[in-house]
Design an enzyme around this catalytic site. Structure first.
Site, mmCIF file in Angstrom:
data_model
loop_
_atom_site.group_PDB
_atom_site.id
_atom_site.type_symbol
_atom_site.label_atom_id
_atom_site.label_comp_id
_atom_site.label_asym_id
_atom_site.label_seq_id
_atom_site.Cartn_x
_atom_site.Cartn_y
_atom_site.Cartn_z
ATOM 1 N N GLU A 93 26.028 28.159 71.190
ATOM 2 C CA GLU A 93 26.500 28.102 69.857
ATOM 3 C C GLU A 93 26.208 27.009 69.209
ATOM 4 O O GLU A 93 26.010 27.287 67.801
ATOM 5 C CB GLU A 93 28.478 28.204 70.057
ATOM 6 N N GLY B 147 49.514 39.361 28.822
ATOM 7 C CA GLY B 147 48.473 40.161 28.454
ATOM 8 C C GLY B 147 48.378 41.635 28.936
ATOM 9 O O GLY B 147 49.427 41.782 29.900
ATOM 10 N N MET B 148 47.774 42.275 28.469
ATOM 11 C CA MET B 148 47.712 43.974 28.966
ATOM 12 C C MET B 148 47.040 44.011 30.212
ATOM 13 O O MET B 148 46.282 43.199 30.512
ATOM 14 C CB MET B 148 46.980 44.626 27.869
ATOM 15 N N GLY C 182 44.217 44.681 32.922
ATOM 16 C CA GLY C 182 42.954 44.691 33.043
ATOM 17 C C GLY C 182 42.224 43.761 32.140
ATOM 18 O O GLY C 182 41.214 43.541 32.236
ATOM 19 N N ILE C 183 43.026 42.732 31.480
ATOM 20 C CA ILE C 183 42.494 41.858 30.691
ATOM 21 C C ILE C 183 41.953 40.728 31.214
ATOM 22 O O ILE C 183 41.145 39.994 30.607
ATOM 23 C CB ILE C 183 43.638 41.644 29.339
ATOM 24 N N GLY C 184 42.294 40.504 32.208
ATOM 25 C CA GLY C 184 41.775 39.207 33.143
ATOM 26 C C GLY C 184 42.939 38.251 33.494
ATOM 27 O O GLY C 184 42.523 37.019 33.727
ATOM 28 N N LYS C 185 44.180 38.605 33.540
ATOM 29 C CA LYS C 185 44.943 37.683 33.712
ATOM 30 C C LYS C 185 45.037 37.006 35.139
ATOM 31 O O LYS C 185 45.076 35.955 35.402
ATOM 32 C CB LYS C 185 46.400 37.984 33.641
#
Length: 997
Positions: A88, A219-220, A222-225
């Site tokens: 190892e 935020g909405m 899919g916006i990247g939050k």
């Protein structure tokens, strides 16, 4: 074994690989390091139960070394005596040189100079290595590796710490810091163009101040939050801020996890992680003063990702008052709903990507580096405009155009120009519209029914399970779904799009293909509005009021394939068992049903005219069913049946009606007898108080649990089928390990005290034959699985049998009071040709809730020691003495070396440990133990076959034996924990065979 954690390196499977000598530290220092890493949510690999130790490091273990970011090497006194450890070490240092892997040596109670100069135990080990390995190249590699490792910066003086706890904590902190330093969020596609927003969030956190601050990222979808929150979390946890927080946690998918596990569970899990405690359970909305006192003393960093209205109360209890945490604490909340963020929160609204960054992200998904022509780049700019800077829409749209022709790009652009607002939904739907009808159906099934479900559970209820795997891979390639930890996942925005598509099928819920909303289901079922358009109904019973069905409720749903009335795991099952009621007998169930799950089914049987021709899985837990159906029916496709806690159930269909059934759960039922079902693999009969007998067990039954069956008076009949094994089994036993796989046979009769009631009937009288049968069938199954698989596997054949009793059976030729046994090699009679394959073992344990840990040690005179561990035990608390018998093979444990030298001593140590944490269970003792070699013997009457036998137990069988030096006759105890180790024999044996003298 590895704790869940985000992989910081996309190519890494593990954060940490642990190299250590099992004899020295496995159950001590190394186990404490493991727990410290687990508390810090660091994903680690430790060679324990997953891989078997052999002559050479397996490819699977090599892969674990090579795909780890960091290797921890724990040098202890006997480290150099293990060639496994040394091999190892060589591979670890090779990865350091080639891949830049970080190596952290820990010198535990040894002097680094002893390692560097090969002194004391390390010097002694190399004297033996040089004698036993004439190949100087290999030994020189080991020597060079030890010298190199001893000069690497690490923990060189363990004695400078006050105790092991302090050293372990320092190691965990150092590893955590190194991993955080390695994190580079800009490597992720999702972080393209987010740097300015990440810096803005950090400025709002004001990390230099000592106040307690909450920042909401809003935020909405899919916006990247989440991507921004992940980047901020990793960056402020890195070296610059490493001493800033005492505890931290990132709680992902709060909305989804709250729905599945309950909001209180999520809240408690966050506190548990912050305080570094495993499985802390508060269970009430009010948090006790002791917990708050601990939190007030701590600077914490908590990220709650994707919070919605359903978490409001729990959010208030967790972050409602800013004085509940220590000075400098920071809490980050991501949400699509501005309303969940309280007045104490600083709110930041996430903006979409700027045009150039949107193009960059889109091009990464849509274009290969070799295919970025000017005209396609120009088209990319136009296409990217329609995603409004939404990263998810850009990724999905880009994936849909990858490897498409220029004409298809133009067509896509034309379609986009025809789309009106809302633009994001329309952009996502274009990727859906491009799917074939088959892929659309699968996508909608996941969006409406199967998000978060295990892949295996979804595929097994399909007509063609294998083909579904390929269809899922296609959806993964299209960025429409992901598969994480064997579970189907989908972005919330994509799930909403899928559900919207189904809702748009019709204004009337009864005319849609899928129903999952509890209000829609209630409306359709109570008003008989169902039609043949409906293919699936899933109803969460915790969300609905009582539903009274008409006896013709399913009359018009001829195409219904999936029907599920269920209760989420976190709910109290007893309060919701009968939410769906019937005033009259149900007249009809659709003939096309593949999957029927009805929690608290209220009738005695399924409808009389229901034909289960297509039924694959039937689950009726907590039901009033007395028998599944009346009369004789054919259910040739039925493979899985769950009737647990159906207290009135007294009979199941005959084997001819359900010939392909593989899994049957009958715990807590009134069943009295179970027929022998030929294809059954799993049978659960726990707490069946009326069960009195069992028929002959199926050929390949792997798991039988019959604990707490108080009336069970006899064990199943021994099988009547032939016990011979095909001689070819010897060819597959030493197959090199390519992938870890287990064939386990576990029969559990704990607390079945009537089995032992009659003193004239010894329950263990036929234990030898039972163990022989279980091992033979496991080997056959192992061989069958190998033949059926595309790759070569080395299967670990585990066998355990748990019974009431207080004596080691007589056929165990090596017995000892206490928990240890050691025997010289070989112990078998030498006048019979034998193919040794492993050891049977037996222990007697007292009452309690526990598990038994068995440690094998093979001390080979010409090589280093090898070790393996096995855990086994009853699944419930036992209330009297019990006997546990087991078998574990040795063909992959490196029992013999290349030139056929035999081991000097084989020792076994048995410990009783707590079932939950694996720590010693001090209140109970292991009373006695036994061991017996197991071998395969050629059958003289049937060519090309062999039979399984245990070591000789009679005087006649051993009449011509020449017992090796230092061993005793088979009927006596060979070794005890307080005796010296017997001197090993000098005779030579082959790897797979013990020959006659």
């Amino acid at each position: 074994m590895a704790s869940s954690s985000t992989n910081l390196n996309a190519q890494s499977k593990f954060d940490v690989f642990l190299s250590f000598c099992g004899e020295d530290t496995r159950t001590g220092f190394t186990s404490h390091v493991v727990e410290a890493l687990r508390r810090k949510q660091i994903q680690f690999f430790i060679d324990d139960k997953e891989l078997q130790r052999g002559e050479e490091i397996s490819p699977a273990l090599l892969n674990a070394i090579e795909t780890s970011d960091i290797s921890i090497i724990i040098f202890s006194e006997n480290y150099a005596s293990s060639t496994w450890c040394l091999d190892e070490l060589v591979r670890i240092l090779d990865c350091k040189k080639r891949n830049g892997q970080i190596v952290v040596p820990v010198f535990y109670k040894v002097d680094p100079s002893d390692v560097r100069k090969l002194m004391r135990s390390f010097g002694e080990a190399f004297v033996h290595l040089e004698r036993n390995f004439p190949c100087e190249v290999r030994v020189q590699k080991w020597r060079d590796s030890l010298i190199q490792a001893s000069n690497i910066s690490g923990f060189h003086d363990s004695r400078s710490f006050r105790n092991d706890a302090e050293l372990v904590e320092k190691i965990a902190e150092d590893i955590s810091k190194k991993l955080e330093d390695m994190a580079d969020p800009t490597n992720f596609d999702g972080f393209v163009g987010f740097n300015s927003q990440i810096e803005r969030i950090k400025s709002l956190l004001c990390l230099e101040l000592d106040d307690v601050r909450i920042v909401g990222i809003w935020g909405m979808g899919g916006i990247g939050k989440t991507a921004i929150a992940e980047a901020v979390f990793h960056q402020i946890s890195s070296r610059e801020y490493s001493n800033h927080f005492d505890g931290k946690c990132f709680m992902r998918n709060v909305r989804e996890e709250s729905r599945k596990m309950g909001a209180l569970y999520v809240r408690d899990e966050a506190i548990s992680r912050v305080l570094g405690e495993s499985n802390l359970k508060i269970g009430t909305l009010t948090i006790n003063s002791y917990i708050w006192k601990r939190l007030r003393r701590s600077k914490v960093l908590i990220v709650l990702d994707d919070v919605d209205d359903n978490f409001i109360q729990e959010l208030e209890s967790l972050v409602g008052q800013l004085n509940l945490y220590g000075p400098g604490s920071r809490i980050i909340i991501t949400t699509r709903n501005r309303g969940v963020l309280g007045v104490n929160s600083i709110v930041y609204k996430v903006k979409g990507l700027e045009h150039d960054k949107a193009c960059e992200l889109f091009c990464r998904k849509a274009l290969s580096r070799k295919n970025r022509s000017d005209d396609l780049l120009e088209l990319s700019k136009k296409v990217a405009c329609y995603a409004d800077g939404n990263p998810l829409a850009l990724e999905v749209l880009g994936s849909s155009l990858r490897q498409k022709s220029k004409e298809q790009w133009y067509n896509k652009l034309h379609d986009l120009t025809l789309i009106s607002e809302p633009r994001i939904y329309k952009v996502l739907k274009i990727s859906y519209d491009e799917l074939s009808p088959k892929h659309r159906k699968i996508f909608l099934d996941i969006a409406c029914f199967f998000k978060g479900e295990q892949v295996d559970n979804v595929t097994r209820i399909q007509d063609k399970p294998t083909s579904l795997f390929y269809e899922l891979e296609f959806l993964v390639d299209k960025s429409l779904i992901t598969i994480s930890y064997n579970r189907l996942q989908m972005h919330d925005l994509l799930q909403e799009m899928g559900q919207t598509i189904v809702r748009e099928e019709s204004e009337e819920p009864g005319e849609r293909s899928r129903l999952w909303d509890h209000e829609d289901v209630y409306d359709v079922l109570t008003k008989n509005k169902g039609t043949d358009a409906i293919e699936g109904i899933f109803l969460d019973l915790s969300k609905t009021k009582e539903i009274r069905l008409d006896f013709e409720a399913f009359e018009n749903m001829s195409n219904l394939k999936w029907l599920k009335f269920y209760i989420p795991e976190h709910c109290d099952l007893s309060t919701m068992s009968f939410r769906v009621l019937l005033d009259r007998v149900l007249k009809y169930l659709p003939a096309k049903l593949r999957y029927l799950h009805w929690h608290g089914y209220p009738l005695k049987t399924l409808p009389f005219y229901f034909e289960p021709e297509y039924l694959i899985e039937l689950n009726l837990p907590y039901s009033k069913v007395q028998q599944i159906w009346e009369g004789e029916k054919e259910a040739l496709n039925l493979k899985f049946v769950d009737l647990r806690n159906s207290q009135f159930l007294t009979r199941i269909p005959q084997p001819s009606e359900i010939p392909n059934l593989r899994k049957l759960d009958l715990r807590e039922t009134a069943i009295e007898n179970v027929p022998s079902l030929p294809e059954l693999r799993y049978l659960h009969l726990g707490n069946c108080k009326m069960l009195q007998s069992l028929s002959e067990l199926p050929l390949f039954l792997e798991m039988l649990t019959a604990s707490n069956c108080k009336r069970l008076q006899s064990l199943p009949k021994l099988p009547s089928w032939p016990q011979e094994l095909d001689r070819s089994i010897m060819e597959i036993l030493p197959v090199p390990l390519k992938q870890s796989s287990r064939v386990s046979t576990n029969f559990n009769f704990s607390n079945c005290l009537k089995l032992n009631e009659n003193r004239n009937i010894k329950i263990l009288a036929d234990s030898k034959e039972r163990m022989q049968d279980m091992i033979v069938q496991s080997l056959k199954l192992c061989q069958q699985v190998l033949w059926d698989s595309d790759e070569e596997f080395a299967h670990a054949v585990e066998v355990t049998l748990c019974l009431p009793g207080s004596e080691i059976p007589d056929w165990f030729i090596h017995r000892s009071l206490g928990s240890s046994i050691a025997l010289g090699w070989p112990q078998q009679c030498s006048n019979i040709e034998r193919n040794f394959i492993g050891f049977a073992f037996c222990v007697v344990i007292g009452e309690g809730e526990m598990e038994v840990l068995c440690r094998y040690r093979f001390k080979i005179r010409t090589r280093s020691e090898t070790e393996h561990q096995l855990r086994f035990g009853p699944d419930v608390s036992i209330d009297s003495d019990h006997v546990i018998l087991g078998f574990y093979p040795c063909w992959n444990l490196g029992l013999h070396d290349a030139d056929g030298q035999r081991p000097g001593v084989v020792s076994f140590d048995f410990d009783i440990v707590d079932k939950n944490d694996g720590l010693p269970y001090g209140r109970y003792s292991l009373k006695s133990c036994g061991v017996c070699p197991v071998y395969l013997s050629p059958n003289k009457t049937k060519p090309n076959t062999c039979t399984l036998k245990f070591a000789a137990t009679t005087k006649e069988e051993c009449s011509h034996d020449k017992m090796p030096a230092g061993t005793s006759k088979p009927s006596t105890c060979v070794g005890r924990s307080d005796e010296g180790e017997p001197e090993p024999s000098s005779k030579r044996i082959r790897r797979d065979q013990v020959n006659a003298d």
